[in-house]
Design an enzyme around this catalytic site. Structure first.
Site, mmCIF file in Angstrom:
data_model
loop_
_atom_site.group_PDB
_atom_site.id
_atom_site.type_symbol
_atom_site.label_atom_id
_atom_site.label_comp_id
_atom_site.label_asym_id
_atom_site.label_seq_id
_atom_site.Cartn_x
_atom_site.Cartn_y
_atom_site.Cartn_z
ATOM 1 N N ARG A 1 0.806 -1.189 -0.005
ATOM 2 C CA ARG A 1 0.145 0.001 -0.105
ATOM 3 C C ARG A 1 0.670 1.348 0.258
ATOM 4 O O ARG A 1 0.364 2.389 -0.022
ATOM 5 C CB ARG A 1 -0.836 -0.056 1.341
ATOM 6 C CG ARG A 1 -2.339 -0.529 1.048
ATOM 7 C CD ARG A 1 -3.035 -0.635 2.341
ATOM 8 N NE ARG A 1 -4.344 -0.319 2.631
ATOM 9 C CZ ARG A 1 -5.282 -1.342 2.464
ATOM 10 N NH1 ARG A 1 -4.886 -2.629 2.443
ATOM 11 N NH2 ARG A 1 -6.587 -0.842 2.500
ATOM 12 N N ARG B 1 -17.326 -4.004 10.261
ATOM 13 C CA ARG B 1 -16.161 -3.553 10.689
ATOM 14 C C ARG B 1 -16.184 -2.447 11.427
ATOM 15 O O ARG B 1 -16.969 -1.527 10.944
ATOM 16 C CB ARG B 1 -15.060 -3.496 9.517
ATOM 17 C CG ARG B 1 -14.493 -4.854 9.143
ATOM 18 C CD ARG B 1 -13.841 -4.777 7.761
ATOM 19 N NE ARG B 1 -12.815 -3.647 7.703
ATOM 20 C CZ ARG B 1 -12.268 -3.360 6.522
ATOM 21 N NH1 ARG B 1 -12.320 -4.080 5.499
ATOM 22 N NH2 ARG B 1 -11.447 -2.444 6.474
HETATM 23 P P1 ADP Z 1 -10.039 -2.020 2.903
HETATM 24 O O1 ADP Z 1 -11.353 -2.896 2.810
HETATM 25 O O2 ADP Z 1 -10.413 -0.583 3.401
HETATM 26 O O3 ADP Z 1 -9.343 -2.186 1.348
HETATM 27 P P2 ADP Z 1 -8.103 -3.557 4.581
HETATM 28 O O4 ADP Z 1 -9.238 -4.525 5.160
HETATM 29 O O5 ADP Z 1 -7.413 -4.086 3.473
HETATM 30 O O6 ADP Z 1 -9.166 -2.452 4.176
HETATM 31 O O7 ADP Z 1 -7.572 -2.704 5.692
HETATM 32 C C1 ADP Z 1 -8.123 -2.204 6.659
HETATM 33 C C2 ADP Z 1 -6.901 -1.398 7.565
HETATM 34 O O8 ADP Z 1 -5.728 -2.177 8.012
HETATM 35 C C3 ADP Z 1 -6.371 -0.382 6.694
HETATM 36 O O9 ADP Z 1 -7.188 0.876 6.820
HETATM 37 C C4 ADP Z 1 -4.998 0.037 7.182
HETATM 38 O O10 ADP Z 1 -5.010 0.712 8.652
HETATM 39 C C5 ADP Z 1 -4.498 -1.394 7.840
HETATM 40 N N1 ADP Z 1 -3.846 -2.165 6.589
HETATM 41 C C6 ADP Z 1 -4.128 -3.186 5.927
HETATM 42 N N2 ADP Z 1 -3.194 -3.543 4.833
HETATM 43 C C7 ADP Z 1 -2.304 -2.634 4.893
HETATM 44 C C8 ADP Z 1 -1.221 -2.339 4.517
HETATM 45 N N3 ADP Z 1 -0.523 -3.041 3.400
HETATM 46 N N4 ADP Z 1 -0.081 -1.113 4.963
HETATM 47 C C9 ADP Z 1 -0.624 -0.583 6.148
HETATM 48 N N5 ADP Z 1 -1.842 -0.566 6.502
HETATM 49 C C10 ADP Z 1 -2.631 -1.554 6.187
#
Ligand code: ADP
Ligand code: ADP
Ligand code: ZN
Length: 213
Positions: A88, A160
């Site tokens: 990300r 969530r």
């Molecule tokens: P979304 O459905 O918003 O894409 P995710 O389930 O992938 O959400 O991620 C939820 C949260 O977990 C993000 O908002 C972030 O805080 C954290 N997160 C997930 N993956 C990463 C990553 N690769 N780098 C940094 N934070 C992450």
């Protein structure tokens, strides 16, 4: 087969990743799911990640890179894996490239799911998933037969903590600032595939399968 799914929050990464991982027999590695599990467990990583996740910011590169470096060494990843929500940031992408190069591996396809921000907010605020089997639902676009109950396993549907309108803005902002630059990063590498995430779920799935087959 090593795949990477990119896209803003709510674009449909998890929905498609789950189906593609099942179809191709590879594990779906979602850093979001792994971080939520860590928060629930109350582990060290979970304690560090909790507040950032609740605010809609990104967890530190160091933590998520460590998680993926370990997880991809597990036996079930020997035949490939699907990264969902990682990398990300550019620093995460560079770390992933270094890690794969050391192991003499490479990503085969980067799937970029795009959707407009109005649709993203609507998808995220209506999202729920099964506490039992993880199946995803939506209160408009994928309704369960009985409200709050999973069609697949009868489990309870939950929302969530970060799927609310204030946090969504921060998450979309974090995506624009920190994650969107990766589109160019992977386009330069030549393996980026654009997929229209505004299409109905089954059509998005077919479009991804057509790229992979
Ligand atoms: P979304 O459905 O918003 O894409 P995710 O389930 O992938 O959400 O991620 C939820 C949260 O977990 C993000 O908002 C972030 O805080 C954290 N997160 C997930 N993956 C990463 C990553 N690769 N780098 C940094 N934070 C992450
Ligand atoms: P992401 O993992 O990218 O954050 P999800 O796969 O969890 O996104 O999808 C967000 C929400 O939108 C879920 O409730 C899901 O059921 C719904 N959804 C996913 N893809 C589509 C689509 N193509 N059209 C309409 N709703 C969708
Ligand atoms: Zn279920």
């Amino acid at each position: 087969m090593k795949l990477l799914f990119m896209g803003p929050p709510g674009a449909g990464k998890g929905t498609q990743a789950r189906r593609i991982a099942e179809k191709y027999g590879i594990p779906q590695l979602s850093t979001g799911d792994m971080l939520r599990a860590a928060v629930k467990e109350g582990s060290d990583i979970g304690l560090k990640a909790k507040a950032v996740m609740e605010s809609g910011g990104l967890v530190s590169d160091e933590i998520v890179i460590g998680i993926i470096a370990d997880r991809t060494l597990a036996a079930d990843c020997a035949g490939g894996f699907l990264l969902d929500g990682f990398p990300r940031t550019v620093a995460q992408a560079e770390a992933l490239d270094r890690m794969l190069a050391e192991r003499r591996h490479a990503i085969d396809h980067v799937i970029d799911l795009a959707a407009d921000s109005e649709a993203l907010v609507r998808r995220i605020t209506g999202r729920s998933s099964c506490a039992g089997c993880g199946e995803g639902y939506h209160n408009e676009f994928k309704k369960p037969t009985h409200v709050g109950v999973c069609d697949k396993c009868g489990g309870q549907l939950t929302q969530r903590a970060d799927d609310n309108e204030e946090t969504v803005r921060n998450r979309l902002d974090a995506y624009q600032r920190q994650t969107a630059p990766l589109i160019d990063y992977y386009r330069r590498q030549g393996n980026l595939k654009d997929v229209d995430g505004m299409l109905p779920m089954d059509e998005v799935f077919d479009a991804i399968c057509a790229i992979l087959d």
